[in-house]
Motif scaffolding. Structure first.
Motif, short mmCIF file in Angstrom:
data_model
loop_
_atom_site.label_atom_id
_atom_site.label_comp_id
_atom_site.label_asym_id
_atom_site.label_seq_id
_atom_site.Cartn_x
_atom_site.Cartn_y
_atom_site.Cartn_z
N SER A 1 -13.04 13.84 17.78
CA SER A 1 -13.30 12.45 17.40
C SER A 1 -13.83 12.38 15.96
CB SER A 1 -14.31 11.83 18.37
OG SER A 1 -14.77 10.58 17.88
N ASP A 2 -14.76 13.28 15.64
CA ASP A 2 -15.30 13.30 14.27
C ASP A 2 -14.21 13.64 13.26
OD1 ASP A 2 -17.82 12.68 15.19
OD2 ASP A 2 -18.52 14.75 15.24
N VAL A 3 -13.37 14.61 13.63
CA VAL A 3 -12.30 15.02 12.71
C VAL A 3 -11.30 13.86 12.53
CG1 VAL A 3 -10.27 16.51 12.51
CG2 VAL A 3 -12.50 17.50 13.05
N ARG A 4 -11.00 13.17 13.62
CA ARG A 4 -10.07 12.04 13.54
C ARG A 4 -10.62 10.97 12.59
NH1 ARG A 4 -6.12 9.88 17.06
NH2 ARG A 4 -6.60 11.41 18.67
N LEU A 5 -11.91 10.71 12.71
CA LEU A 5 -12.53 9.76 11.79
C LEU A 5 -12.39 10.24 10.35
CD1 LEU A 5 -14.26 7.19 11.41
CD2 LEU A 5 -16.30 8.61 11.75
N GLY A 6 -12.58 11.53 10.15
CA GLY A 6 -12.44 12.11 8.82
C GLY A 6 -11.02 11.98 8.29
N VAL A 7 -10.05 12.16 9.16
CA VAL A 7 -8.65 12.01 8.77
C VAL A 7 -8.37 10.55 8.41
CG1 VAL A 7 -6.26 12.07 9.62
CG2 VAL A 7 -7.82 13.98 10.11
N ASP A 8 -8.83 9.64 9.27
CA ASP A 8 -8.60 8.20 9.03
C ASP A 8 -9.21 7.75 7.71
OD1 ASP A 8 -7.32 8.03 11.44
OD2 ASP A 8 -9.02 7.20 12.54
#
Lengths: 353, 353
Positions: free
Chosen positions: A296-303
């Motif tokens: 979830s944190d990585v996805r936020l970082g990607v977004d």
């Protein structure tokens, strides 16, 4: 047989975030229509004979249909699917955990090549027609599900009551028999502590919030499933419009909170994202919940452009790939939880590292 | 001036682990001899005049010496060293925190090119002769410190009492005036919960255990400073033999616990080491204590061959480089704790990434 692809690859349609509207926040949209056959007991009352009859009627209706969408589907009955295979379908959100737990051979699934369309046979209802698409596409899901529904209805006699609508095994589904839902990724709303207040509002608007695998499942990875609570006294259009509007508002709110995080606490955000990526790509043992939370944190970082070179599709695929059944399928063996935690860390490292 | 090198680089002699015995566990060995000048008040009683006299006598004795080791040393008085510079010397373990906190211009330091030898001038005693080497080399440290002591004594009149030995400002140093210590990295003993029992045993053998910066400093990064408690009634040789023997036993014990960890909980160990490396190389904000604790895990990983391509020297250097004064020197500006935490993460990423 395309079922083999569905079971052996990680990919299904809803993962294709790149194609879809608002897919930075709305992972997927889903419509599910509950239908039952006249003059056959509801599934929880089926014996072998009536179960086989239910399956046979559905199979015949499917085979008679000329609609290319239905013709492309494949039938998988539970005698063809091992418990592990069924669990894999759960992890891809193609069947429900309850359905997977059943054993009778007259239970089954009609599914198309990319998993966007799936019809559970003899789950809680005789038919559960599901359309699952990436991003915010509740309307498009409904159009596809309705098309299937119409096609099948040509050759099936659905249990229907003029005043109450479609009859279902559980009274909470009577009426439209429709459940519309979206899977939302709301890390910023969660981080800033706004989630509870927002979900209380949503409940007052006739919506329910659940975890990743629907009813009774816990929220992990900041993934929330929002769906309509009421199936009676509201038209399909109202339900869809209502959910779409509420979802659009939550998307706006999440975007506002994301840019606030990015502007006001940039370093902390980058730190959180960086640490998640660092742990994911270097751990040797990882539980499912930890993986989903870090992803979830990585996805936020990607977004937010903090992490480059990772596609949202890869993250959706990874969510399925690190689930217990997928890990065991990949290893070709049953594994205890510790072995899975080791394998999970290995798969993540391979995919993200 | 080689003092500039000491202040601007991270490197000092004790970091050169590769050259040193048992340096997988013994970070450094140290001998410190406390000496005072006859007929001059102890440093805490010095006024400007007597302070300058003390400094002048020591300076004259140093300049008169023909020993190449002493000739290579440089004198730095506190009017040449900013508070930040002094803090850097503390972080390299060349002077004590108390010495750094003093301001009088008659305080100072004689130091050689690689920082193995340092003589604090007018700290708690008029002279504190220190030799600091990598690994388990207490004996070698003593030989060098004694040589300095002998050379200086030719031209200085040390306060000495036939029955009590060297007189010191604090009675706990009277006698030999010697403190022998080792800095140990004991992650396996700590992880397995054996540390407290072992340190209680050591206390009964006349040894004290302290943190990274000596008296009063907390233990972080599984780094323990073990030193002799008694300076009176034991010869220098006894103290050195005693410390060396006890250290060798702890090294054995730590090695046993390490191989037990590596054999019995291999995955957990690799997980711990991997996560530490992942966080260190991806975090954006990091406190000093977190850095030391994670570097401890990485060091264990390097020692056990789990992590390749990182040299122990680099880790020793990094311990100093991420300390507050080093970070500020590198940035060329004063920084608040948050800015340091950001800079620290940046330096670590650069060095390990």
């Amino acid at each position: 047989m395309h079922a083999d692809d569905l079971l052996n690859s990680n990919y299904v349609k809803w993962m294709l975030a790149e194609e879809a509207p608002a897919s930075d926040i709305v992972i997927s949209s889903r419509i599910r229509l509950a239908r039952n056959l006249n003059l056959i007991p509801f599934p929880h009352l089926l014996d072998q004979k009536s179960g086989e009859r239910s399956l046979a009627e559905i199979q015949a209706a499917w085979q008679k249909s000329q609609d290319p969408i239905l013709r492309e589907m494949e039938l998988l009955t539970f005698d063809q699917l091992s418990p592990l295979d069924r669990q894999i379908l759960v992890e891809k959100h193609l069947i429900s955990p309850n359905h997977a737990a059943a054993n009778e051979h007259y239970r089954g699934l009609l599914v198309n090549r990319d998993g966007a369309l799936a019809i559970m046979i003899n789950e809680e209802d005789h038919l559960r027609i599901q359309c699952l698409l990436p991003g915010l596409q509740v309307e498009a899901c409904y159009e596809m599900a309705e098309r299937i529904d119409d096609q099948l209805e040509k050759n099936l006699n659905f249990a229907f009551d003029e005043s109450r609508g479609y009859l279902t095994a559980c009274p909470t589904n009577v009426g439209t028999g429709m459940r519309a839902s979206v899977m939302l990724h709301l890390p910023a709303i969660t981080l800033t502590g706004l989630a509870n207040a927002i979900f209380q509002n949503i409940a007052q608007l006739g919506m329910t919030v659940r975890g990743l695998y629907g009813e009774g499942s816990e929220v992990v990875g900041n993934l929330y499933q929002v769906s309509n609570q009421v199936t009676l006294g509201q038209s399909e259009e109202d339900i869809i419009n209502n959910l779409t509007t509420i979802t659009a508002q939550m998307v706006d709110q999440e975007r506002i909170m994301r840019s606030r995080l990015a502007n006001e606490t940039r370093f902390q955000l980058e730190d959180r994202v960086g640490r998640a990526f660092g742990i994911l790509t270097n751990a040797r043992i990882m539980t499912s919940n930890e993986a989903l939370n870090l992803l979830s944190d990585v996805r936020l970082g990607v977004d937010l452009g903090i992490i480059k070179d990772i596609r949202p599709f890869a993250l959706n695929e990874l969510m399925a790939a690190v689930s217990p059944a997928h890990l065991q399928k990949r290893s070709g063996q049953e594994m205890d939880p510790f072995q899975r935690d080791v394998k999970r860390a290995e798969v993540i490292k391979e995919k993200l590292g």
